[in-house]
Design a protein around this motif. Structure first.
Motif, PDB file in Angstrom:
ATOM      1  N   TRP A  69     -10.504  15.831   0.917  1.00 25.18           N
ATOM      2  CA  TRP A  69     -12.021  15.446   0.827  1.00 25.18           C
ATOM      3  C   TRP A  69     -12.008  13.804   0.218  1.00 25.18           C
ATOM      4  CZ3 TRP A  69     -15.441  17.822   2.898  1.00 25.18           C
ATOM      5  CH2 TRP A  69     -15.326  19.145   3.033  1.00 25.18           C
ATOM      6  N   PRO A  70     -10.963  13.331  -0.515  1.00 19.12           N
ATOM      7  CA  PRO A  70     -10.938  11.811  -0.679  1.00 19.12           C
ATOM      8  C   PRO A  70     -10.730  10.879   0.710  1.00 19.12           C
ATOM      9  CG  PRO A  70      -9.318  12.975  -2.301  1.00 19.12           C
ATOM     10  CD  PRO A  70      -9.862  13.872  -1.165  1.00 19.12           C
ATOM     11  N   GLY A  71     -10.048  11.594   1.685  1.00 17.82           N
ATOM     12  CA  GLY A  71      -9.963  10.591   2.750  1.00 17.82           C
ATOM     13  C   GLY A  71     -11.232  10.824   3.576  1.00 17.82           C
ATOM     14  N   VAL A 114     -13.601   7.320   4.743  1.00 13.86           N
ATOM     15  CA  VAL A 114     -14.044   7.399   6.081  1.00 13.86           C
ATOM     16  C   VAL A 114     -15.575   7.301   6.036  1.00 13.86           C
ATOM     17  CG1 VAL A 114     -14.031   8.403   8.388  1.00 13.86           C
ATOM     18  CG2 VAL A 114     -12.051   8.074   7.260  1.00 13.86           C
ATOM     19  N   SER A 115     -16.257   8.201   5.496  1.00 11.97           N
ATOM     20  CA  SER A 115     -17.650   8.138   5.588  1.00 11.97           C
ATOM     21  C   SER A 115     -18.367   7.000   4.987  1.00 11.97           C
ATOM     22  CB  SER A 115     -18.153   9.702   4.698  1.00 11.97           C
ATOM     23  OG  SER A 115     -17.859  10.585   5.147  1.00 11.97           O
ATOM     24  N   LEU A 121     -11.902   0.697   5.491  1.00 14.04           N
ATOM     25  CA  LEU A 121     -12.296   1.881   4.731  1.00 14.04           C
ATOM     26  C   LEU A 121     -11.717   3.043   5.531  1.00 14.04           C
ATOM     27  CD1 LEU A 121     -15.605   0.921   3.206  1.00 14.04           C
ATOM     28  CD2 LEU A 121     -13.628   0.694   2.032  1.00 14.04           C
ATOM     29  N   ALA A 122     -12.167   2.953   6.652  1.00 15.94           N
ATOM     30  CA  ALA A 122     -11.893   4.209   7.553  1.00 15.94           C
ATOM     31  C   ALA A 122     -10.067   4.455   7.448  1.00 15.94           C
ATOM     32  CB  ALA A 122     -12.160   4.246   8.955  1.00 15.94           C
ATOM     33  N   VAL A 123      -9.512   3.341   7.697  1.00 17.40           N
ATOM     34  CA  VAL A 123      -8.142   3.504   7.933  1.00 17.40           C
ATOM     35  C   VAL A 123      -7.536   3.794   6.644  1.00 17.40           C
ATOM     36  CG1 VAL A 123      -5.954   1.826   7.921  1.00 17.40           C
ATOM     37  CG2 VAL A 123      -7.831   1.779   9.833  1.00 17.40           C
ATOM     38  N   GLN A 124      -7.999   3.249   5.471  1.00 15.67           N
ATOM     39  CA  GLN A 124      -7.612   3.353   4.093  1.00 15.67           C
ATOM     40  C   GLN A 124      -7.650   4.944   3.827  1.00 15.67           C
ATOM     41  OE1 GLN A 124      -6.059   1.676   1.194  1.00 15.67           O
ATOM     42  NE2 GLN A 124      -5.746   0.369   3.079  1.00 15.67           N
ATOM     43  N   GLY A 125      -8.919   5.664   4.305  1.00 14.17           N
ATOM     44  CA  GLY A 125      -8.941   6.875   4.308  1.00 14.17           C
ATOM     45  C   GLY A 125      -7.995   7.872   4.769  1.00 14.17           C
ATOM     46  N   LEU A 126      -7.640   7.399   6.182  1.00 15.26           N
ATOM     47  CA  LEU A 126      -6.734   8.141   6.903  1.00 15.26           C
ATOM     48  C   LEU A 126      -5.315   7.700   6.429  1.00 15.26           C
ATOM     49  CD1 LEU A 126      -8.233   7.252  10.392  1.00 15.26           C
ATOM     50  CD2 LEU A 126      -8.267   9.280   9.356  1.00 15.26           C
ATOM     51  N   ARG A 127      -4.822   6.654   5.845  1.00 18.53           N
ATOM     52  CA  ARG A 127      -3.648   6.347   5.227  1.00 18.53           C
ATOM     53  C   ARG A 127      -3.570   7.395   4.031  1.00 18.53           C
ATOM     54  NH1 ARG A 127      -1.053   1.877   7.175  1.00 18.53           N
ATOM     55  NH2 ARG A 127      -2.530   0.058   7.857  1.00 18.53           N
ATOM     56  N   GLY A 179       2.023   3.192  -0.586  1.00 18.97           N
ATOM     57  CA  GLY A 179       1.638   1.638  -0.798  1.00 18.97           C
ATOM     58  C   GLY A 179       0.225   1.413  -0.118  1.00 18.97           C
ATOM     59  N   VAL A 180      -0.598   2.288  -0.222  1.00 17.94           N
ATOM     60  CA  VAL A 180      -1.848   2.109   0.239  1.00 17.94           C
ATOM     61  C   VAL A 180      -2.705   1.156  -0.573  1.00 17.94           C
ATOM     62  CG1 VAL A 180      -2.067   4.120   1.552  1.00 17.94           C
ATOM     63  CG2 VAL A 180      -2.871   4.121  -0.605  1.00 17.94           C
ATOM     64  N   ASN A 181      -2.361   0.921  -1.916  1.00 16.08           N
ATOM     65  CA  ASN A 181      -3.133   0.004  -2.586  1.00 16.08           C
ATOM     66  C   ASN A 181      -2.303  -1.404  -2.725  1.00 16.08           C
ATOM     67  OD1 ASN A 181      -5.008   1.633  -3.447  1.00 16.08           O
ATOM     68  ND2 ASN A 181      -4.006   2.865  -5.030  1.00 16.08           N
ATOM     69  N   ALA A 182      -1.505  -1.421  -1.978  1.00 15.52           N
ATOM     70  CA  ALA A 182      -0.874  -2.752  -1.848  1.00 15.52           C
ATOM     71  C   ALA A 182      -1.716  -3.824  -1.285  1.00 15.52           C
ATOM     72  CB  ALA A 182       0.556  -2.721  -1.256  1.00 15.52           C
ATOM     73  N   PRO A 183      -1.757  -5.004  -1.783  1.00 13.39           N
ATOM     74  CA  PRO A 183      -2.656  -6.140  -1.483  1.00 13.39           C
ATOM     75  C   PRO A 183      -2.120  -6.382   0.265  1.00 13.39           C
ATOM     76  CG  PRO A 183      -2.053  -6.666  -3.497  1.00 13.39           C
ATOM     77  CD  PRO A 183      -1.181  -5.395  -3.229  1.00 13.39           C
ATOM     78  N   ARG A 184      -0.926  -6.281   0.610  1.00 12.75           N
ATOM     79  CA  ARG A 184      -0.547  -6.452   1.969  1.00 12.75           C
ATOM     80  C   ARG A 184      -1.277  -5.746   2.700  1.00 12.75           C
ATOM     81  NH1 ARG A 184       4.480  -8.919   4.651  1.00 12.75           N
ATOM     82  NH2 ARG A 184       4.274  -7.678   6.704  1.00 12.75           N
ATOM     83  N   THR A 185      -1.172  -4.256   2.217  1.00 11.45           N
ATOM     84  CA  THR A 185      -1.902  -3.313   3.269  1.00 11.45           C
ATOM     85  C   THR A 185      -3.326  -3.584   3.634  1.00 11.45           C
ATOM     86  OG1 THR A 185      -0.170  -1.604   2.584  1.00 11.45           O
ATOM     87  CG2 THR A 185      -2.122  -0.919   3.574  1.00 11.45           C
ATOM     88  N   TRP A 186      -4.128  -4.125   2.508  1.00  9.35           N
ATOM     89  CA  TRP A 186      -5.493  -4.343   2.384  1.00  9.35           C
ATOM     90  C   TRP A 186      -5.655  -5.323   3.566  1.00  9.35           C
ATOM     91  CZ3 TRP A 186      -9.771  -1.528   0.658  1.00  9.35           C
ATOM     92  CH2 TRP A 186      -9.606  -0.662  -0.149  1.00  9.35           C
TER      93      TRP A 186
END
Length: 174
Positions: A87-89, A93-94, A119-125, A132-139
């Motif tokens: 659900w968080p993902g 995406v929503s 935001l959608a890619v963050q949810g899918l990741r 490492g989804v919260n890493a500044p480089r990923t964002w």
């Protein structure tokens, strides 16, 4: 590993999917009736593509129903992934889709679509369990990729196809 559907109750969800596709095709055909058929450039009219898609959907829907009612989808792979939804993902995406719809006329197509992508890619990741989804480089990477996708799409539609999309400025480039 593949399985064959032998349980008749398992065919009902498949039949419902087929019926949905079939009804979508028929609804599109009903809408295509009101579109002018006057031939334009290249000999086809504006109703050609809606009719083509409606015929394709109708044929696919009927085929899905036939497959489901004659024994179900054969050689169907077993479901993969988690037993429960993440659900968080879904929320990520929503949020991307809703913010895109809410902000597109305010901040323009490019920035709103970039935000949607980010935001959608963050949810899918997060749903796939990436680290490492919260890493500044990923964002930053996701932000740049979102811009690299949305900007050419905006320019293609506005400059080459002459379709107006909301921009941040009146120049037509942003």
């Amino acid at each position: 590993m593949t399985t064959t559907t032998s349980d008749p109750s398992a065919a009902w969800p498949q039949t419902l999917v087929g019926a949905g596709v079939l009804l979508t095709g028929l609804a599109l055909a009903f809408g295509a009736i009101s579109i002018s058929s006057e031939a334009g450039y290249g000999g086809v009219g504006p109703n050609f593509l809606p009719w083509l898609v409606s015929v394709g959907l109708t044929v696919c829907g009927a085929w899905i129903i036939w497959e489901a009612r004659s024994g179900g989808f054969r050689e169907l792979d077993p479901p993969s992934g988690a037993a429960q939804a993440y659900w968080p993902g879904f929320a990520w995406v929503s949020a991307g889709l809703l913010l895109n719809a809410a902000l597109i006329t305010t901040i323009g197509f490019i920035l709103s679509c970039t935000l949607c992508y980010l935001l959608a890619v963050q949810g899918l990741r997060r749903a796939s369990g990436q680290t490492g989804v919260n890493a500044p480089r990923t964002w930053a990477t996701d932000l740049v990729v979102g811009l690299l996708i949305s900007a050419p799409v905006f320019w293609m539609f506005t400059k080459f196809l002459a379709i107006n999309l909301p921009g941040l400025t009146n120049t037509g480039w942003i």
